[in-house]
Design an enzyme around this catalytic site. Structure first.
Site, PDB file in Angstrom:
ATOM      1  N   ASP A  47       0.831  -1.202   0.000  1.00 34.94           N
ATOM      2  CA  ASP A  47       0.000   0.000   0.000  1.00 34.94           C
ATOM      3  C   ASP A  47       0.868   1.254   0.000  1.00 34.94           C
ATOM      4  O   ASP A  47       0.357   2.371  -0.104  1.00 34.94           O
ATOM      5  CB  ASP A  47      -0.995  -0.001   1.163  1.00 34.94           C
ATOM      6  N   SER A  48       2.194   1.057   0.056  1.00 31.81           N
ATOM      7  CA  SER A  48       3.122   2.170  -0.133  1.00 31.81           C
ATOM      8  C   SER A  48       2.984   2.761  -1.524  1.00 31.81           C
ATOM      9  O   SER A  48       3.539   3.829  -1.813  1.00 31.81           O
ATOM     10  CB  SER A  48       4.565   1.703   0.097  1.00 31.81           C
ATOM     11  N   ASP A  86      -1.206  -6.249  -0.509  1.00 29.27           N
ATOM     12  CA  ASP A  86      -1.367  -5.574   0.779  1.00 29.27           C
ATOM     13  C   ASP A  86      -2.833  -5.218   1.041  1.00 29.27           C
ATOM     14  O   ASP A  86      -3.540  -4.759   0.135  1.00 29.27           O
ATOM     15  CB  ASP A  86      -0.542  -4.285   0.781  1.00 29.27           C
ATOM     16  N   LYS A 116      -1.020  -9.490   2.786  1.00 31.19           N
ATOM     17  CA  LYS A 116      -0.319  -8.990   3.967  1.00 31.19           C
ATOM     18  C   LYS A 116      -1.225  -8.025   4.710  1.00 31.19           C
ATOM     19  O   LYS A 116      -1.938  -7.241   4.079  1.00 31.19           O
ATOM     20  CB  LYS A 116       0.982  -8.274   3.591  1.00 31.19           C
ATOM     21  N   GLU A 118      -1.390  -5.543   8.550  1.00 29.10           N
ATOM     22  CA  GLU A 118      -0.645  -5.004   9.678  1.00 29.10           C
ATOM     23  C   GLU A 118      -1.351  -5.312  10.990  1.00 29.10           C
ATOM     24  O   GLU A 118      -2.578  -5.333  11.064  1.00 29.10           O
ATOM     25  CB  GLU A 118      -0.493  -3.482   9.525  1.00 29.10           C
ATOM     26  N   GLU A 185       9.265  -4.227  10.714  1.00 33.09           N
ATOM     27  CA  GLU A 185       9.709  -2.923  10.196  1.00 33.09           C
ATOM     28  C   GLU A 185      10.180  -1.997  11.310  1.00 33.09           C
ATOM     29  O   GLU A 185       9.500  -1.823  12.319  1.00 33.09           O
ATOM     30  CB  GLU A 185       8.572  -2.258   9.407  1.00 33.09           C
TER      31      GLU A 185
END
Length: 278
Positions: A47-48, A86, A116, A118, A185
Site C-alpha cells: 500500500d506504499s 497488501d 499482507k 498489519e 519494520e
C-alpha cells in the site's frame, strides 16, 4: 538452471535451508516484469503505492480498488515470484467479515497468491479465519505505516521493555494463528534477531537489521528513482532519478534542435505513390 515458481511452500523450504529470502515491492507491470526476471523470491504490491505512485502523504488514503488495480498489473508481469497483495487501511479493521471478503478479492480479482496485513495479537482471530478459508497470510509488525497517526510519526518501535515484549508476543501469536511469514519494520536489530530465533516461520526485515530470514525494500528506493528524504535503512543500488531527468533533457534538446527524429527513426513511401496523391 531452470527457475521454479515460488509458492508459500517454497518460502518455508528456503527458510529451512537457511537461504536468505528476497522481497521487493512493485506497483505496475513493467517493474514487476523486471524484478521477476532478476530472480526475486517475493513481490509485494504494497500500500506504499499511495506514496510512491499516487503522491499521497501516507498509506492511509489507499483504497481496495487502487490495490486491486495495481495488484492485477503486477500479477500480469510476474512469472515466478510469489505475489503478495497488501490489505489497505480500513479494509479489514471494522469487521472480520469485511476482512475476509477483501482478502478474498485480492486473490480472486487481483490474482495474487497471498495477502499482507498489519497488526499483532488483536488481528489474530481474523488471520486464523483467513488461513482456514485458504488465504495465505503474511503478518506485519513493528512500525506499521497505517498506524502512523497513532504512533505520532515514523518512529523505531520496540526500544522500551513493554513495547519489545509486545512485539515478541505479537510475532508468536501471528505464527500460532497460521501466518506463513512476518514482516518486521523499523525494530532494533538485536530484538529482531531474538524474534527470528523464537519463530519457526520466516521474518522479513525492513529497517530491522540483518538477522531476519530475509529482506524487503521499496523498489523505487533501491533504484534511486526520486530525490528527497531517504530512510536510514535504504541502500540505493542505482541513482536513476538523475539518469531519467538527463535522458528527458537530451530528448527535449534533440526535438527543439531538429535532431530527432532522424532518418533511422522514420518510414519511407515510394515516390510513385506520393506523386499520385492529390
Amino acid at each position: 538452471m531452470e527457475r521454479k515458481i515460488v509458492t508459500t511452500s517454497t518460502i518455508k523450504e528456503l527458510k529451512a535451508k537457511g537461504q536468505p529470502l528476497t522481497m521487493l515491492t512493485a506497483y505496475d507491470y513493467a517493474m514487476a516484469k523486471n524484478i521477476d526476471e532478476a530472480g526475486v523470491d517475493m513481490i509485494l504490491v504494497g500500500d506504499s503505492l499511495g506514496n510512491v505512485m499516487l503522491g499521497y502523504s501516507s498509506t492511509v488514503p489507499v483504497t481496495m480498488e487502487e490495490m486491486l488495480h495495481h495488484t492485477k498489473a503486477v500479477v500480469r508481469g510476474t512469472q515466478y515470484a510469489l505475489v503478495v497483495g497488501d490489505m489497505p487501511f480500513m479494509s479489514y479493521q471494522t469487521s472480520e467479515q469485511l476482512g475476509l471478503e477483501n482478502a478474498g478479492r485480492l486473490l480472486k480479482e487481483g490474482g495474487c497468491q497471498a495477502i499482507k496485513l498489519e497488526g499483532g495479537s488483536e488481528i489474530c482471530p481474523l488471520v486464523e479465519k483467513m488461513v482456514q478459508a485458504g488465504i495465505p497470510v503474511m503478518g506485519h509488525i513493528g512500525l506499521t505505516p497505517q498506524s502512523v497517526n497513532q504512533f505520532g510519526g515514523f518512529k523505531v518501535q520496540g526500544k522500551e521493555l513493554v513495547a519489545a515484549q509486545k512485539l515478541v508476543a505479537d510475532a508468536k501469536a501471528l505464527e500460532a494463528a497460521g501466518a506463513f511469514c512476518i514482516v518486521i519494520e523499523c525494530v532494533p536489530e538485536a530484538l529482531t534477531a531474538k524474534i527470528t530465533e523464537l519463530l519457526t516461520i520466516p521474518t522479513i526485515g525492513i529497517g530491522a537489521g540483518k538477522y531476519c530470514s530475509g529482506q524487503v525494500l521499496v523498489c523505487n528506493d533501491l533504484l534511486g528513482m526520486s530525490k528527497g528524504f531517504t530512510p536510514k535503512f535504504v541502500k540505493k543500488y542505482r541513482f536513476l532519478q538523475a539518469e531519467i531527468v538527463g535522458a528527458v533533457s537530451e530528448y527535449i534538446t534533440d526535438v527543439r534542435q531538429g535532431n530527432f527524429p532522424s532518418g533511422e527513426h522514420t518510414f519511407t513511401i515510394d515516390e510513385e505513390v506520393l506523386e499520385k496523391i492529390y
